[in-house]
Design an enzyme around this catalytic site. Structure first.
Site, short mmCIF file in Angstrom:
data_model
loop_
_atom_site.label_atom_id
_atom_site.label_comp_id
_atom_site.label_asym_id
_atom_site.label_seq_id
_atom_site.Cartn_x
_atom_site.Cartn_y
_atom_site.Cartn_z
N CYS A 1 0.87 -1.24 0.06
CA CYS A 1 0.07 -0.08 -0.09
C CYS A 1 0.91 1.17 -0.07
CB CYS A 1 -0.90 0.02 1.34
SG CYS A 1 -0.31 -0.15 2.71
N ARG B 1 -2.27 -0.81 5.51
CA ARG B 1 -3.42 -1.39 4.75
C ARG B 1 -3.14 -2.62 4.32
NH1 ARG B 1 -4.66 3.80 0.74
NH2 ARG B 1 -2.50 4.04 1.32
#
Lengths: 153, 303
Positions: free
Chosen positions: B252, B257
């Site tokens: 990410c 994430r």
């Protein structure tokens, strides 16, 4: 930068933070987040009157208003913030700025150094990324105050 | 002795149901005094550094992704000694069952779980739905910070290779699947940071060539729980085109994430080899002469 360039109300808050250990500073920031006043009803029902500070990690909205006084007394600036309870760090800093700046004059607010948030001694605990949101919040207030002062001039 | 694994219909479809617990399961475990003896330790890990202090699951300890898990100087995670010290203070022993939960659909909780896994902590689970679901269901919260008896944690050397990819690993990975879990705007190169998040300084926008775009939150349902296995398969096997046995790298912006996606691929769909590239776009988008694809197409393997 030293604290003497800060308005007395903000300098007092900075002194309070600096006198504490790091965990205590976080606790104090939490207290500021709890102390952030609710929006008045006339703004609550009109979210379009508030501006979002997109640099903050959590949604933060703010606006400034000018309060007129009797002849001879300078206008004072009123600050209004909205941030969700699940964003206590953002709310905490809004609380610091509210207590430190609300009711001051435009020149007093514009004189606050842009990197004032660094003085709170929270950078290590809060992380530089989160600190940037705080700096952006102060910057937005100053820009809005400068804009409304320019309109009046 | 690990804590009993939760049995339910949804979890049983996943490859590793022992990696999740439901809010009901945790509420019952707490009710029966599970955190009292250190066998079960509940950890909250949030994006907001003060959220835990506003109220947390009774008995839960806090671990902050930045101040506790990242090295203060080098861009890296803490070493074995620092991790052992952290675990001990939090009342975690090597054989404790650790349940991690947090805000934002467990995004930071999954990151913490991934770091625990770098140290080979055996029994670490996520609370499906995280903090928001716990609160939405009206379970108890407290502001009382527990003072657990110190855990016994050995100094374990971090083992990065199986689940962590570095930039050179990614360069050597071309030809095998990559998953980009950022927003579509970050993927295309329109922007280099999350919508409504601060600019974090990447000099170039776009994605790693051939990476499929599956934003991380698509693996989560409206209540923050992971989607059912069939839905995850439609997403990763269908849309992203992964095949059974694939060696996958997810990334990410700084690796948080993608930890959420790493968890889904590794434990819910059962891919053996899934690595999280934590350097992610803040490294790749600033690195000199690495290949980048702009736009919505995946792009081709660099020559």
């Amino acid at each position: 930068m030293n604290n003497q360039t800060l308005p007395a109300s903000l300098a007092e808050i900075v002194d309070d933070f600096q006198a504490l250990t790091e965990p205590e500073r976080l606790q104090l920031l939490l207290e500021f987040s709890q102390g952030l006043p609710e929006l008045p009803d006339r703004l609550k029902d009109h979210p379009e009157l508030l501006e979002q500070v997109v640099e903050c990690q959590s949604p933060l909205f703010l606006t400034v208003e000018t309060e007129k006084h009797d002849a001879g007394n300078p206008d004072s600036v009123r600050l209004y913030f909205k941030a969700p309870p699940e964003a206590p760090t953002t709310r905490g800093f809004a609380g610091v700025l509210h207590e430190g700046l609300d009711g001051l004059t435009a020149p007093e607010i514009l004189a606050v150094p842009d990197d004032m948030p660094e003085l709170l001694g929270l950078t290590r605990a809060i992380t530089p990324l989160r600190m940037r949101g705080m700096t952006a919040m102060l910057g937005r207030i100053k820009r809005k105050v400068a804009a409304s002062a320019a309109v009046k001039a | 002795m690990p804590y009993p694994v939760e049995q339910n219909e949804k979890f049983s479809e996943y490859a590793h149901p022992e990696r999740l617990v439901s809010t009901e399961w945790l509420a019952e475990a707490l009710e029966s005094g599970a955190v009292g003896d250190g066998k079960l330790v509940v950890v909250e890990s949030d994006e907001d550094v003060l959220l835990y202090e506003t109220g947390h699951i009774p008995g839960a300890v806090k671990i902050d992704w930045h101040t506790d898990l990242n090295d203060e100087v080098t861009r890296d995670y803490v070493d074995g000694e620092a991790f052992a010290a952290l675990a001990a203070v939090k009342g975690i022993s090597r054989d404790s069952t650790v349940v991690i939960y947090g805000d934002k659909s467990n995004w930071w909780a999954a990151y913490a779980l991934w770091v625990f896994t770098l140290f080979g902590h055996e029994d670490v689970r996520l609370l499906d739905g995280g903090r928001d679901k716990w609160i939405a269901e009206g379970h108890k919260l407290t502001t009382e910070v527990p003072r657990p008896a110190p855990g016994e944690y050995p100094v374990v050397e971090r083992k990065d290779a199986p689940i962590r990819a570095f930039k050179d690993d990614v360069l050597a990975h071309f030809g095998k699947p990559l998953i980009d879990v950022r927003s579509p705007e970050e993927y295309s190169g329109q922007r280099t940071h999350m919508p409504a998040y601060p600019e974090e300084g990447a000099l170039r926008g776009g994605h790693i060539p051939t990476a499929a775009s599956i934003p991380w939150a698509r693996a989560a349902d409206g209540d923050g729980t992971y989607r059912k296995r069939a839905e995850l398969e439609a997403l990763y096997l269908g849309e992203a085109g992964l095949r059974e046995g694939d060696d996958v790298v997810a990334y990410c912006r700084i690796g948080e994430r993608s930890s959420h996606t790493w968890f889904a691929l590794k434990y819910l769909l059962g891919f053996e080899t899934v690595r999280n590239y934590d350097g992610s776009w803040t490294e790749w988008g600033n690195a000199v002469r690495v290949p980048i694809t702009k736009g919505t197409e995946r792009g081709t393997v660099p020559a």
